[in-house]
Every structure is written in structure tokens, then in C-alpha cells.
Write a protein that holds these residues in place. Structure first.
Motif, PDB file in Angstrom:
ATOM      1  N   SER A 138       0.845  -1.192   0.000  1.00  0.00           N
ATOM      2  CA  SER A 138       0.000   0.000   0.000  1.00  0.00           C
ATOM      3  C   SER A 138       0.885   1.249   0.000  1.00  0.00           C
ATOM      4  O   SER A 138       1.845   1.351   0.769  1.00  0.00           O
ATOM      5  CB  SER A 138      -0.903   0.018   1.239  1.00  0.00           C
ATOM      6  N   LYS A 139       0.547   2.193  -0.855  1.00  0.00           N
ATOM      7  CA  LYS A 139       1.332   3.420  -0.936  1.00  0.00           C
ATOM      8  C   LYS A 139       0.445   4.569  -1.393  1.00  0.00           C
ATOM      9  O   LYS A 139      -0.605   4.378  -1.996  1.00  0.00           O
ATOM     10  CB  LYS A 139       2.507   3.256  -1.901  1.00  0.00           C
ATOM     11  N   VAL A 140       0.894   5.780  -1.076  1.00  0.00           N
ATOM     12  CA  VAL A 140       0.194   6.993  -1.482  1.00  0.00           C
ATOM     13  C   VAL A 140       1.240   7.975  -1.993  1.00  0.00           C
ATOM     14  O   VAL A 140       2.332   8.085  -1.429  1.00  0.00           O
ATOM     15  CB  VAL A 140      -0.619   7.598  -0.313  1.00  0.00           C
ATOM     16  N   THR A 141       0.919   8.663  -3.082  1.00  0.00           N
ATOM     17  CA  THR A 141       1.819   9.662  -3.657  1.00  0.00           C
ATOM     18  C   THR A 141       1.271  11.050  -3.369  1.00  0.00           C
ATOM     19  O   THR A 141       0.101  11.328  -3.635  1.00  0.00           O
ATOM     20  CB  THR A 141       1.967   9.459  -5.180  1.00  0.00           C
ATOM     21  N   ILE A 142       2.122  11.917  -2.811  1.00  0.00           N
ATOM     22  CA  ILE A 142       1.711  13.264  -2.409  1.00  0.00           C
ATOM     23  C   ILE A 142       2.600  14.271  -3.123  1.00  0.00           C
ATOM     24  O   ILE A 142       3.831  14.251  -2.978  1.00  0.00           O
ATOM     25  CB  ILE A 142       1.816  13.440  -0.884  1.00  0.00           C
ATOM     26  N   LEU A 143       1.976  15.154  -3.911  1.00  0.00           N
ATOM     27  CA  LEU A 143       2.709  16.103  -4.742  1.00  0.00           C
ATOM     28  C   LEU A 143       2.240  17.529  -4.489  1.00  0.00           C
ATOM     29  O   LEU A 143       1.209  17.752  -3.855  1.00  0.00           O
ATOM     30  CB  LEU A 143       2.510  15.758  -6.223  1.00  0.00           C
ATOM     31  N   GLY A 144       2.997  18.484  -4.995  1.00  0.00           N
ATOM     32  CA  GLY A 144       2.579  19.874  -4.913  1.00  0.00           C
ATOM     33  C   GLY A 144       3.151  20.597  -3.709  1.00  0.00           C
ATOM     34  O   GLY A 144       4.285  20.350  -3.287  1.00  0.00           O
ATOM     35  N   GLU A 145       2.345  21.484  -3.128  1.00  0.00           N
ATOM     36  CA  GLU A 145       2.791  22.369  -2.056  1.00  0.00           C
ATOM     37  C   GLU A 145       2.764  21.680  -0.691  1.00  0.00           C
ATOM     38  O   GLU A 145       1.974  22.001   0.187  1.00  0.00           O
ATOM     39  CB  GLU A 145       1.940  23.639  -2.039  1.00  0.00           C
ATOM     40  N   VAL A 146       3.657  20.700  -0.541  1.00  0.00           N
ATOM     41  CA  VAL A 146       3.887  20.057   0.750  1.00  0.00           C
ATOM     42  C   VAL A 146       5.388  20.130   1.027  1.00  0.00           C
ATOM     43  O   VAL A 146       6.191  20.345   0.121  1.00  0.00           O
ATOM     44  CB  VAL A 146       3.401  18.588   0.772  1.00  0.00           C
ATOM     45  N   ASN A 147       5.754  19.938   2.270  1.00  0.00           N
ATOM     46  CA  ASN A 147       7.160  20.104   2.649  1.00  0.00           C
ATOM     47  C   ASN A 147       8.058  18.967   2.175  1.00  0.00           C
ATOM     48  O   ASN A 147       9.253  19.167   1.983  1.00  0.00           O
ATOM     49  CB  ASN A 147       7.265  20.258   4.167  1.00  0.00           C
ATOM     50  N   ALA A 148       7.482  17.781   1.984  1.00  0.00           N
ATOM     51  CA  ALA A 148       8.294  16.642   1.551  1.00  0.00           C
ATOM     52  C   ALA A 148       7.501  15.779   0.573  1.00  0.00           C
ATOM     53  O   ALA A 148       7.010  14.704   0.936  1.00  0.00           O
ATOM     54  CB  ALA A 148       8.741  15.817   2.755  1.00  0.00           C
ATOM     55  N   PRO A 149       7.329  16.248  -0.670  1.00  0.00           N
ATOM     56  CA  PRO A 149       6.570  15.459  -1.652  1.00  0.00           C
ATOM     57  C   PRO A 149       7.266  14.127  -1.939  1.00  0.00           C
ATOM     58  O   PRO A 149       8.484  14.007  -1.831  1.00  0.00           O
ATOM     59  CB  PRO A 149       6.572  16.368  -2.891  1.00  0.00           C
ATOM     60  N   GLY A 150       6.459  13.130  -2.292  1.00  0.00           N
ATOM     61  CA  GLY A 150       7.030  11.825  -2.609  1.00  0.00           C
ATOM     62  C   GLY A 150       5.986  10.734  -2.510  1.00  0.00           C
ATOM     63  O   GLY A 150       4.792  10.994  -2.333  1.00  0.00           O
ATOM     64  N   THR A 151       6.435   9.497  -2.634  1.00  0.00           N
ATOM     65  CA  THR A 151       5.569   8.321  -2.511  1.00  0.00           C
ATOM     66  C   THR A 151       5.886   7.631  -1.188  1.00  0.00           C
ATOM     67  O   THR A 151       7.051   7.345  -0.895  1.00  0.00           O
ATOM     68  CB  THR A 151       5.786   7.352  -3.685  1.00  0.00           C
ATOM     69  N   TYR A 152       4.840   7.362  -0.412  1.00  0.00           N
ATOM     70  CA  TYR A 152       5.015   6.823   0.941  1.00  0.00           C
ATOM     71  C   TYR A 152       4.277   5.500   1.093  1.00  0.00           C
ATOM     72  O   TYR A 152       3.118   5.378   0.693  1.00  0.00           O
ATOM     73  CB  TYR A 152       4.502   7.822   1.982  1.00  0.00           C
TER      74      TYR A 152
END
Length: 253
Positions: A138-152
Motif C-alpha cells: 500500500s502506498k500513497v503519492t503526495i505532490l505539490g505544495e507540501v514540505n516533503a513530496p514523494g511516494t510513501y
């Protein structure tokens, strides 16, 4: 129109703009803290390319050995566990030892546990079988205006939107909190929705529960876009405003 009146109006506009900005920063505004609403748990259906760990047990542990995959990998870290797992095919099936092909379509891990358990019982494979199913990738990808974008990666059955954003270090001050884009692929379809972090109704939305492979995009706010030069920087806006005010003052004299 007097000069003092124009200056007063300009000051009021700046103050109102500051108030609006503050409202766009605070999460979950107007939440009723006196009432604890019923928590709705949205289940995560198993999807193609999920890697499942399936463990089958029985009253006599030796009897269940043939029903479990025998591997030569050592160590209990996640990457080794993935190598031992069952990859869900595009047709929503996995192949288990002895039992063969099992459909996982429209099933959660709990429902798949029941399906395998019932098959073991009805076909007289094992007495008192115990089945455990877990998604390993299970993973989630977070992009854009966040402090640490990436796939977690996450090991829980599901996580919330705030937990996911927490992995990415929360939004930057330039993140558009009232317009978070969530992209989800499920059962061969792609869905998108926009969520408002400032809304007290956020936690009632089904997309508040993040599913495996979701993509979260935090859009830049107006200030960020302006500073990037797409609309024009704040200096240009203030210069134009200054010229307009000066013109009004001259015409009012």
C-alpha cells in the motif's frame, strides 16, 4: 472624495484581505467539539498489482503447511515479505498452493479471508482453518505544495487524508487548503475529487479515507502563483494600485 477617505478605504481593503487569508489556512473550521459523530469506515477493495500476504493455519499446524507458499528468503523486512507475497493479476485473481486460482474482485482483505476459509471448509481441506490476508505494498503519492513530496508506503489497512499529509510534512504556507485534489484508480476506473481541508464536513467524505495507490495533489495558492510570475507579482499590483489612488486624489482636488 477626500484623501483621508481614500486612504481609509485602502486600509480596510488590506485588513479584509488579511482576514480572508487567515480563514484559508486553518483546518476543519467550525467543527462541533461537543458531539462525537459516528465514524464511517470505508473499506479498501483489493486491486490489480496489489501484493498480498496470505497465511493459512489450522488446529494442526503441520496440516496447513502445503497451503502456504514455501520460500527461501530470509529476514522479516517488508521487501522480503513482498517477494513471498501473491501478486494480484489484471483479472483480479491470485493463485494459492493447492487451492489454485482465487478471485479477489470486489473484496476487501476481510472478505477474502472469509472466501478462502469457506473454501477450505466446504471442500474438506482443513478443520478449523485460520486465514489472514494483508496488503504488503500500500502506498500513497503526495505532490505539490507540501514540505516533503514523494511516494510513501503504509502498512495499515487504511489511513486518513491528514495522516497521509503528515507523511509529507504537512502543507507549505503556499498550499491551497480549500482545493486538495485526490486521484483514485479503482476497478478499472479513474476518479478525481476536490477536498476542502478548512471544511468541518471533510471527515464525512469517503475520500477522507485514503486507499492504496491514491495520488494527492496540493495546488499552489494565489500568492504562490503570483510570486512565480504567472499572474504578476505583488509589487506590480501595488504599483498599479498606487497609480490609481494618485489619479483619484488628483481628480478629487
Amino acid at each position: 472624495m477626500s484623501k483621508n477617505l481614500i486612504v481609509s478605504i485602502f486600509s480596510v481593503v488590506i485588513i479584509l484581505q488579511s482576514c480572508t487569508t487567515k480563514k484559508r489556512i486553518i483546518y476543519l473550521q467550525n467543527v462541533n467539539t461537543d458531539v462525537t459523530p459516528y465514524i464511517t469506515n470505508y473499506s479498501n477493495d483489493i486491486q490489480p498489482n496489489d501484493i498480498l500476504k496470505v497465511t493459512i493455519g489450522a488446529s494442526f499446524s503441520e496440516a496447513a503447511i502445503p497451503y502456504n507458499r514455501q520460500t527461501n528468503t530470509t529476514g522479516g523486512n517488508l521487501e522480503n515479505l513482498k517477494l513471498e507475497g501473491y501478486l494480484v493479476n489484471k483479472d483480479y485473481t491470485i493463485k494459492l498452493p493447492v487451492l489454485g486460482s482465487i478471485s479477489v474482485k470486489n473484496k476487501t482483505t476481510t472478505q477474502l479471508e472469509e472466501t478462502i476459509k469457506n473454501k477450505l471448509l466446504l471442500d474438506n481441506h482443513l478443520e478449523n482453518p485460520m486465514v489472514s490476508v494483508r496488503i504488503l505494498n500500500s502506498k500513497v503519492t503526495i505532490l505539490g505544495e507540501v514540505n516533503a513530496p514523494g511516494t510513501y508506503d503504509f502498512s495499515e489497512a487504511s489511513i486518513t487524508l491528514f495522516q497521509a499529509l503528515g507523511y509529507a510534512g504537512d502543507l507549505t504556507i503556499n498550499g491551497k487548503r480549500e482545493d486538495i485534489l485526490v486521484i483514485r484508480e479503482e476497478n478499472g476506473m479513474r476518479y478525481t475529487t476536490n477536498l476542502d481541508l478548512t471544511s468541518s464536513n471533510l471527515m464525512e467524505n469517503q475520500y477522507y479515507t485514503i486507499k492504496q495507490n491514491d495520488v494527492i495533489y496540493v495546488k499552489p495558492n494565489t500568492a504562490k502563483v503570483k510570486s512565480a510570475g504567472y499572474i504578476g507579482n505583488i509589487g506590480s499590483v501595488l504599483s498599479v494600485a498606487s497609480i490609481l489612488i494618485s489619479t483619484i486624489v488628483l481628480l478629487a482636488q
